[in-house]
Enzyme design. Sequence first.
Site, PDB file in Angstrom:
ATOM      1  N   HIS A 107     -43.994   7.727 -16.699  1.00  0.00           N
ATOM      2  CA  HIS A 107     -45.255   8.475 -16.619  1.00  0.00           C
ATOM      3  C   HIS A 107     -45.285   9.321 -15.349  1.00  0.00           C
ATOM      4  O   HIS A 107     -44.977   8.836 -14.275  1.00  0.00           O
ATOM      5  CB  HIS A 107     -46.450   7.517 -16.634  1.00  0.00           C
ATOM      6  CG  HIS A 107     -46.743   6.964 -17.990  1.00  0.00           C
ATOM      7  ND1 HIS A 107     -47.960   6.439 -18.336  1.00  0.00           N
ATOM      8  CD2 HIS A 107     -45.973   6.868 -19.106  1.00  0.00           C
ATOM      9  CE1 HIS A 107     -47.938   6.045 -19.601  1.00  0.00           C
ATOM     10  NE2 HIS A 107     -46.731   6.279 -20.080  1.00  0.00           N
ATOM     11  N   TYR A 151     -58.028   5.353 -16.107  1.00  0.00           N
ATOM     12  CA  TYR A 151     -58.899   4.480 -15.314  1.00  0.00           C
ATOM     13  C   TYR A 151     -60.296   5.089 -15.409  1.00  0.00           C
ATOM     14  O   TYR A 151     -60.513   6.203 -14.924  1.00  0.00           O
ATOM     15  CB  TYR A 151     -58.450   4.437 -13.857  1.00  0.00           C
ATOM     16  CG  TYR A 151     -57.142   3.698 -13.621  1.00  0.00           C
ATOM     17  CD1 TYR A 151     -55.906   4.316 -13.818  1.00  0.00           C
ATOM     18  CD2 TYR A 151     -57.147   2.367 -13.188  1.00  0.00           C
ATOM     19  CE1 TYR A 151     -54.709   3.625 -13.596  1.00  0.00           C
ATOM     20  CE2 TYR A 151     -55.960   1.679 -12.958  1.00  0.00           C
ATOM     21  CZ  TYR A 151     -54.753   2.310 -13.165  1.00  0.00           C
ATOM     22  OH  TYR A 151     -53.574   1.622 -12.944  1.00  0.00           O
ATOM     23  N   PRO A 175     -56.061  -6.062  -9.752  1.00  0.00           N
ATOM     24  CA  PRO A 175     -55.061  -5.351 -10.568  1.00  0.00           C
ATOM     25  C   PRO A 175     -55.244  -3.831 -10.642  1.00  0.00           C
ATOM     26  O   PRO A 175     -54.365  -3.137 -11.153  1.00  0.00           O
ATOM     27  CB  PRO A 175     -55.237  -5.972 -11.963  1.00  0.00           C
ATOM     28  CG  PRO A 175     -56.631  -6.501 -11.979  1.00  0.00           C
ATOM     29  CD  PRO A 175     -56.941  -6.906 -10.574  1.00  0.00           C
ATOM     30  N   LYS A 190     -50.403  -3.227  -8.270  1.00  0.00           N
ATOM     31  CA  LYS A 190     -49.483  -3.419  -7.144  1.00  0.00           C
ATOM     32  C   LYS A 190     -48.859  -4.818  -7.079  1.00  0.00           C
ATOM     33  O   LYS A 190     -47.902  -5.034  -6.327  1.00  0.00           O
ATOM     34  CB  LYS A 190     -50.214  -3.143  -5.814  1.00  0.00           C
ATOM     35  CG  LYS A 190     -50.546  -1.678  -5.622  1.00  0.00           C
ATOM     36  CD  LYS A 190     -49.286  -0.872  -5.356  1.00  0.00           C
ATOM     37  CE  LYS A 190     -49.461   0.600  -5.623  1.00  0.00           C
ATOM     38  NZ  LYS A 190     -48.424   1.191  -6.454  1.00  0.00           N
ATOM     39  N   TYR A 240     -50.003   5.229  -5.461  1.00  0.00           N
ATOM     40  CA  TYR A 240     -49.823   4.724  -6.829  1.00  0.00           C
ATOM     41  C   TYR A 240     -48.337   4.647  -7.182  1.00  0.00           C
ATOM     42  O   TYR A 240     -47.883   3.674  -7.790  1.00  0.00           O
ATOM     43  CB  TYR A 240     -50.574   5.613  -7.824  1.00  0.00           C
ATOM     44  CG  TYR A 240     -50.760   4.946  -9.176  1.00  0.00           C
ATOM     45  CD1 TYR A 240     -51.880   4.156  -9.431  1.00  0.00           C
ATOM     46  CD2 TYR A 240     -49.800   5.085 -10.177  1.00  0.00           C
ATOM     47  CE1 TYR A 240     -52.043   3.526 -10.661  1.00  0.00           C
ATOM     48  CE2 TYR A 240     -49.959   4.447 -11.400  1.00  0.00           C
ATOM     49  CZ  TYR A 240     -51.085   3.676 -11.641  1.00  0.00           C
ATOM     50  OH  TYR A 240     -51.233   3.035 -12.853  1.00  0.00           O
TER      51      TYR A 240
HETATM   52  C1  PHB Z   1     -51.505  -3.126 -17.612  1.00  0.00           C
HETATM   53  O1  PHB Z   1     -50.872  -2.359 -18.353  1.00  0.00           O
HETATM   54  O2  PHB Z   1     -51.643  -4.330 -17.894  1.00  0.00           O
HETATM   55  C2  PHB Z   1     -52.067  -2.594 -16.349  1.00  0.00           C
HETATM   56  C3  PHB Z   1     -51.834  -1.274 -16.016  1.00  0.00           C
HETATM   57  C4  PHB Z   1     -52.371  -0.761 -14.842  1.00  0.00           C
HETATM   58  C5  PHB Z   1     -53.138  -1.568 -14.031  1.00  0.00           C
HETATM   59  C6  PHB Z   1     -53.361  -2.898 -14.362  1.00  0.00           C
HETATM   60  C7  PHB Z   1     -52.830  -3.411 -15.522  1.00  0.00           C
HETATM   61  O3  PHB Z   1     -53.689  -1.041 -12.908  1.00  0.00           O
END
Ligand code: PHB
Length: 389
Positions: free
Chosen positions: A72, A200, A292, A296, A384
């Site tokens: 990505h 997000y 989460p 990280k 990120y």
């Molecule tokens: C996930 O795909 O489980 C996932 C992706 C990004 C995050 C947290 C979890 O920030």
Amino acid sequence: MRTRVAIIGAGPSGLLLGALLDRAGIENVIVERSSAGHVLSRIRAGVLEQGTVALLEAVGCAARLHGEGLVHRGIDIAFGDHLHRIDLHGHSGGRTVTVYGQTEVTRDLMELRAATGSPTIYEAAGVRLHGLDSAPYVTLAAAGVEQRIDCDFIAGCDGFHGASRQSLPADAVRTFERTYPFGWLGMLADVPPANDELIYASHPRGFALCSMRSPSRSRYYVQVGAREEAEAWSDDAFWDELRRRLPEEVAERVLAGPSIEKSVAPLRSFVTEPMQFGRLYLCGDASHIVPPTGAKGLNLAASDVHYLSEGLIAHYRERSEEGLAAYSTRALARVWKAERFSWWMTSTLHRFPESGPFGERLQRAELDYLVSSDAAMGMLAENYVGLPF
Ligand code: PHB
Ligand code: APR
């Protein structure tokens, strides 16, 4: 039994450290409380930084990752019924992230270890650490038989609830903690993802995240109360709530399907200092937890074990103690930056019950600024994709 490094825990930290040591010819034994099947049943995040991918490549464990992982170049931030793309690649000097589940990383590392032949003791009961000051050893019971493993060093890779951190004398460590007044309800389903990139979303009803595991498997999350239970959420209720928190154009693309897994995870920030005591070195979740948001956790575990493996390799090859002496300081410098970033992502995107109208306006200003300023997008992108290690 005698070995050079006893590794407690066969999660990603312990398995990757084992692989790095195997590659350097440093004998090690892994001791794991659960069965391999149980370790593989846990569903965690799935975004790998390039540095993590490079470590997996270095140990010869990246073939499936390169075949099935999704590279990505950006993520989307959603608020006010709009998507705002952050060009991670453009804002980070050409770096990317790879979407590949932590469960799959663990499976690949387990297969590598099985092929290498280094010992792993699964279903080890009553694991205890001794002699951390000078002559360390680990005791446990496997299949009802008591065992003792003498070693030069112990790597505590046994997660937040493990035995390693708890073996430290209370006056030798300091802990720093923040708990958040909410959790994430996660759902895994075999439906194509609603979007090519992760979203997000900040919404008055709470945060939501659209992620994926493959072109046919989606992973979604919604912010819920800290004490809510997954069983209280029907699949229909989940899909409804998710759609309500996404911009309309995305909500229309969310394909519903039966859940394969649904669970609530609490959000917490936690750090132990130092990450070393005598001959015990803590790595990954045994030493620190991030919420989460930002994904990280696994990537910090990877940088920890990279620093520790460098220290151990210098100890055995060059009789140099510098790397081991600097381990805690080097690791903590990166840990705290990831703690800051994860806290910032969490604070910027979630609804906080106590924030009030002033806090809500500030949060909206933060988001408006983020998506209109190259400097702000650069900050997000650089963190990120992962700070260097
Ligand atoms: C996930 O795909 O489980 C996932 C992706 C990004 C995050 C947290 C979890 O920030
Ligand atoms: N003895 C032996 N093993 C133990 C003990 C113990 N007393 N306690 C826990 N374990 C094992 C757990 O069963 C688990 O398999 O240690 C392992 C720790 O694995 P994780 O919790 O996955 O922690 P870590 O390897 O540091 O992985 C880093 O990245 O995305 C994040 O939180 C996520 O797990 C993830 C982490």
